[in-house]
Design a protein around this motif. Structure first.
Motif, PDB file in Angstrom:
ATOM      1  N   CYS A 270       0.808  -1.221   0.000  1.00  0.00           N
ATOM      2  CA  CYS A 270       0.000   0.000   0.000  1.00  0.00           C
ATOM      3  C   CYS A 270       0.844   1.276   0.000  1.00  0.00           C
ATOM      4  N   ILE A 271       2.142   1.134  -0.165  1.00  0.00           N
ATOM      5  CA  ILE A 271       3.030   2.301  -0.206  1.00  0.00           C
ATOM      6  C   ILE A 271       3.147   2.798  -1.655  1.00  0.00           C
ATOM      7  N   LEU A 272       3.237   4.097  -1.821  1.00  0.00           N
ATOM      8  CA  LEU A 272       3.394   4.741  -3.143  1.00  0.00           C
ATOM      9  C   LEU A 272       2.203   4.482  -4.044  1.00  0.00           C
ATOM     10  N   VAL A 273       0.991   4.494  -3.488  1.00  0.00           N
ATOM     11  CA  VAL A 273      -0.233   4.333  -4.290  1.00  0.00           C
ATOM     12  C   VAL A 273      -0.862   5.708  -4.465  1.00  0.00           C
ATOM     13  N   ILE A 274      -1.086   6.094  -5.713  1.00  0.00           N
ATOM     14  CA  ILE A 274      -1.662   7.398  -6.038  1.00  0.00           C
ATOM     15  C   ILE A 274      -3.155   7.219  -6.302  1.00  0.00           C
ATOM     16  N   PRO A 275      -4.029   8.043  -5.680  1.00  0.00           N
ATOM     17  CA  PRO A 275      -5.475   7.878  -5.892  1.00  0.00           C
ATOM     18  C   PRO A 275      -5.892   8.307  -7.291  1.00  0.00           C
ATOM     19  N   PRO A 276      -6.954   7.646  -7.846  1.00  0.00           N
ATOM     20  CA  PRO A 276      -7.599   6.477  -7.259  1.00  0.00           C
ATOM     21  C   PRO A 276      -6.748   5.226  -7.490  1.00  0.00           C
ATOM     22  N   GLY A 277      -6.598   4.400  -6.462  1.00  0.00           N
ATOM     23  CA  GLY A 277      -5.756   3.220  -6.599  1.00  0.00           C
ATOM     24  C   GLY A 277      -6.129   2.164  -5.575  1.00  0.00           C
ATOM     25  N   THR A 278      -5.510   0.995  -5.687  1.00  0.00           N
ATOM     26  CA  THR A 278      -5.774  -0.118  -4.777  1.00  0.00           C
ATOM     27  C   THR A 278      -4.463  -0.738  -4.330  1.00  0.00           C
ATOM     28  N   CYS A 279      -4.552  -1.545  -3.269  1.00  0.00           N
ATOM     29  CA  CYS A 279      -3.402  -2.329  -2.820  1.00  0.00           C
ATOM     30  C   CYS A 279      -3.917  -3.610  -2.194  1.00  0.00           C
ATOM     31  N   THR A 280      -3.031  -4.592  -2.066  1.00  0.00           N
ATOM     32  CA  THR A 280      -3.397  -5.880  -1.477  1.00  0.00           C
ATOM     33  C   THR A 280      -2.775  -6.009  -0.095  1.00  0.00           C
ATOM     34  N   VAL A 281      -3.621  -6.216   0.900  1.00  0.00           N
ATOM     35  CA  VAL A 281      -3.157  -6.416   2.270  1.00  0.00           C
ATOM     36  C   VAL A 281      -3.127  -7.923   2.542  1.00  0.00           C
ATOM     37  N   ARG A 282      -1.957  -8.410   2.948  1.00  0.00           N
ATOM     38  CA  ARG A 282      -1.785  -9.838   3.208  1.00  0.00           C
ATOM     39  C   ARG A 282      -1.542 -10.080   4.695  1.00  0.00           C
ATOM     40  N   CYS A 283      -1.618 -11.345   5.092  1.00  0.00           N
ATOM     41  CA  CYS A 283      -1.295 -11.704   6.468  1.00  0.00           C
ATOM     42  C   CYS A 283       0.222 -11.691   6.638  1.00  0.00           C
ATOM     43  N   ALA A 284       0.675 -11.193   7.788  1.00  0.00           N
ATOM     44  CA  ALA A 284       2.108 -11.107   8.051  1.00  0.00           C
ATOM     45  C   ALA A 284       2.691 -12.493   8.293  1.00  0.00           C
ATOM     46  N   THR A 285       4.011 -12.572   8.321  1.00  0.00           N
ATOM     47  CA  THR A 285       4.695 -13.834   8.589  1.00  0.00           C
ATOM     48  C   THR A 285       4.257 -14.380   9.944  1.00  0.00           C
ATOM     49  N   GLY A 286       3.928 -15.677   9.972  1.00  0.00           N
ATOM     50  CA  GLY A 286       3.422 -16.288  11.197  1.00  0.00           C
ATOM     51  C   GLY A 286       1.916 -16.324  11.278  1.00  0.00           C
ATOM     52  N   TYR A 287       1.256 -15.776  10.236  1.00  0.00           N
ATOM     53  CA  TYR A 287      -0.201 -15.778  10.195  1.00  0.00           C
ATOM     54  C   TYR A 287      -0.658 -16.276   8.824  1.00  0.00           C
ATOM     55  N   ALA A 288      -1.873 -16.814   8.760  1.00  0.00           N
ATOM     56  CA  ALA A 288      -2.420 -17.333   7.503  1.00  0.00           C
ATOM     57  C   ALA A 288      -3.822 -16.792   7.288  1.00  0.00           C
ATOM     58  N   GLY A 289      -4.183 -16.573   6.005  1.00  0.00           N
ATOM     59  CA  GLY A 289      -5.513 -16.078   5.657  1.00  0.00           C
ATOM     60  C   GLY A 289      -5.504 -15.519   4.247  1.00  0.00           C
ATOM     61  N   ASP A 290      -6.689 -15.387   3.652  1.00  0.00           N
ATOM     62  CA  ASP A 290      -6.793 -14.870   2.295  1.00  0.00           C
ATOM     63  C   ASP A 290      -6.527 -13.366   2.268  1.00  0.00           C
ATOM     64  N   PRO A 291      -5.823 -12.872   1.250  1.00  0.00           N
ATOM     65  CA  PRO A 291      -5.545 -11.437   1.169  1.00  0.00           C
ATOM     66  C   PRO A 291      -6.825 -10.627   0.922  1.00  0.00           C
ATOM     67  N   ALA A 292      -6.758  -9.329   1.208  1.00  0.00           N
ATOM     68  CA  ALA A 292      -7.899  -8.426   1.006  1.00  0.00           C
ATOM     69  C   ALA A 292      -7.445  -7.205   0.213  1.00  0.00           C
ATOM     70  N   THR A 293      -8.363  -6.647  -0.576  1.00  0.00           N
ATOM     71  CA  THR A 293      -8.061  -5.465  -1.387  1.00  0.00           C
ATOM     72  C   THR A 293      -8.554  -4.207  -0.683  1.00  0.00           C
ATOM     73  N   TYR A 294      -7.689  -3.195  -0.580  1.00  0.00           N
ATOM     74  CA  TYR A 294      -8.040  -1.895  -0.003  1.00  0.00           C
ATOM     75  C   TYR A 294      -8.061  -0.845  -1.123  1.00  0.00           C
ATOM     76  N   TYR A 295      -8.901   0.181  -0.972  1.00  0.00           N
ATOM     77  CA  TYR A 295      -9.100   1.190  -1.998  1.00  0.00           C
ATOM     78  C   TYR A 295      -8.767   2.584  -1.458  1.00  0.00           C
ATOM     79  N   CYS A 296      -8.122   3.373  -2.302  1.00  0.00           N
ATOM     80  CA  CYS A 296      -7.848   4.773  -1.958  1.00  0.00           C
ATOM     81  C   CYS A 296      -8.447   5.648  -3.055  1.00  0.00           C
ATOM     82  N   PHE A 297      -9.538   6.358  -2.718  1.00  0.00           N
ATOM     83  CA  PHE A 297     -10.217   7.182  -3.715  1.00  0.00           C
ATOM     84  C   PHE A 297      -9.721   8.624  -3.712  1.00  0.00           C
ATOM     85  N   ASN A 298      -9.236   9.070  -2.537  1.00  0.00           N
ATOM     86  CA  ASN A 298      -8.747  10.441  -2.451  1.00  0.00           C
ATOM     87  C   ASN A 298      -7.780  10.542  -1.272  1.00  0.00           C
TER      88      ASN A 298
END
Length: 295
Positions: A70-98
């Motif tokens: 999610c670093i260096l994302v210019i709006p409108p844009g998206t990024c993928t948030v994942r589980c950190a090392t030592g954790y498990a789970g499906d990734p999620a998409t975050y949105y930045c509109f402004n």
């Protein structure tokens, strides 16, 4: 929202109507217990890392999540948030509109890969097929998912994890057992899964038989000599179970011995299934028709 340690004042209620605007509100009015300065605090969920001008602030959502995408994302844009090392789970998409709201989104649901599972010994209760069995698993599922049913070693419930309500899963017979699968339903996280069956039968060979013997004796008397002729007729009914697993819904081929060929009995379905059993090579005899009316 309350005043922090070292400050005094009332509390204030913040409201979140949606995941775009997140929380809004004002106050409380907090006064330092050592000064007379009045401070108004507004809480937002933005990163403390200063991004490059014109880019969105990365979300701050906990140590179990990796927001490096999610670093260096210019709006409108998206990024993928994942589980950190030592954790498990499906990734999620975050949105930045402004650049005012920055990133919005939910999840992911991350589970520690070092979590210690707690299990309990469960005594299986055998019930009729007309009953409804409600079960609770001792294995912790993913957050928001239904607990898999606990039915005993005869059943395979692997299809029931992870399932989110409302949802269904298919319970099958475990290895070494056969039977038609059964559908279990999870409507909510209070009752979890409910359902009945399946009716699983061991694939270990079980052979039973019933034989009826009828003896007919005739006597002929000539002078002092008696001649006895005995005629014995035998009726044999054999019920057999094969150790070969047939296709789902098909009858088990009979097990009759190595002198008989039952290859014609594979993949026959009740109630009108029939096959011809013949003698194998090096044996002779008339063929016999076998019938399968049910499983």
């Amino acid at each position: 929202v309350r005043c922090a340690a070292g400050y005094s004042g009332g509390t204030a209620v913040y409201t979140c109507d949606n995941v775009v605007d997140n929380f809004y509100g004002s106050g409380p009015d907090c006064t330092s217990t050592t000064t007379t300065t009045t401070q108004t605090t507004t809480t937002t969920t933005t990163s403390t890392t200063t991004p490059i001008p014109g880019t969105c602030y990365p979300p701050v959502i906990g140590a179990d999540k990796d927001t490096s995408d999610c670093i260096l994302v210019i709006p409108p844009g998206t990024c993928t948030v994942r589980c950190a090392t030592g954790y498990a789970g499906d990734p999620a998409t975050y949105y930045c509109f402004n650049l005012e709201d920055n990133f919005v989104g939910t999840g992911p649901a991350c589970t520690s890969t070092t979590t210690t599972m707690t299990t309990e010994t469960t005594t299986k209760t055998t019930t009729t097929l007309t009953s409804t069995t409600t079960t609770t698993s001792t294995t912790t599922p993913l957050p928001g998912a239904c607990y898999p049913p606990v039915l005993g070693p005869t059943f395979d419930t692997s299809d029931c994890s992870p399932v989110f309500p409302p949802g269904t899963c298919e319970v099958r017979c475990a290895t070494g057992y056969v039977g038609a699968p059964a559908v279990y339903t999870c409507d909510n996280l209070v009752d979890n899964f409910y359902g009945t069956g399946p009716d699983c039968v061991s694939t270990t060979t079980t052979t039973t038989g019933t034989r009826t013997f009828t003896s007919v004796t005739t006597s002929t008397s000539t002078g002092t000599t008696v001649t006895t002729t005995a005629t014995t007729s035998t009726t044999s009914t054999s019920t057999t179970t094969s150790t070969t697993t047939p296709p789902p819904g098909a009858c088990y081929p009979p097990v009759l011995g190595q002198d008989k060929d039952v290859t014609d009995c594979a993949a026959k379905f009740p109630p009108h299934g029939s096959c011809t059993v013949t003698c194998t090579a090096s044996y002779s005899g008339n063929p016999v028709i076998y019938y399968c009316y049910d499983l």
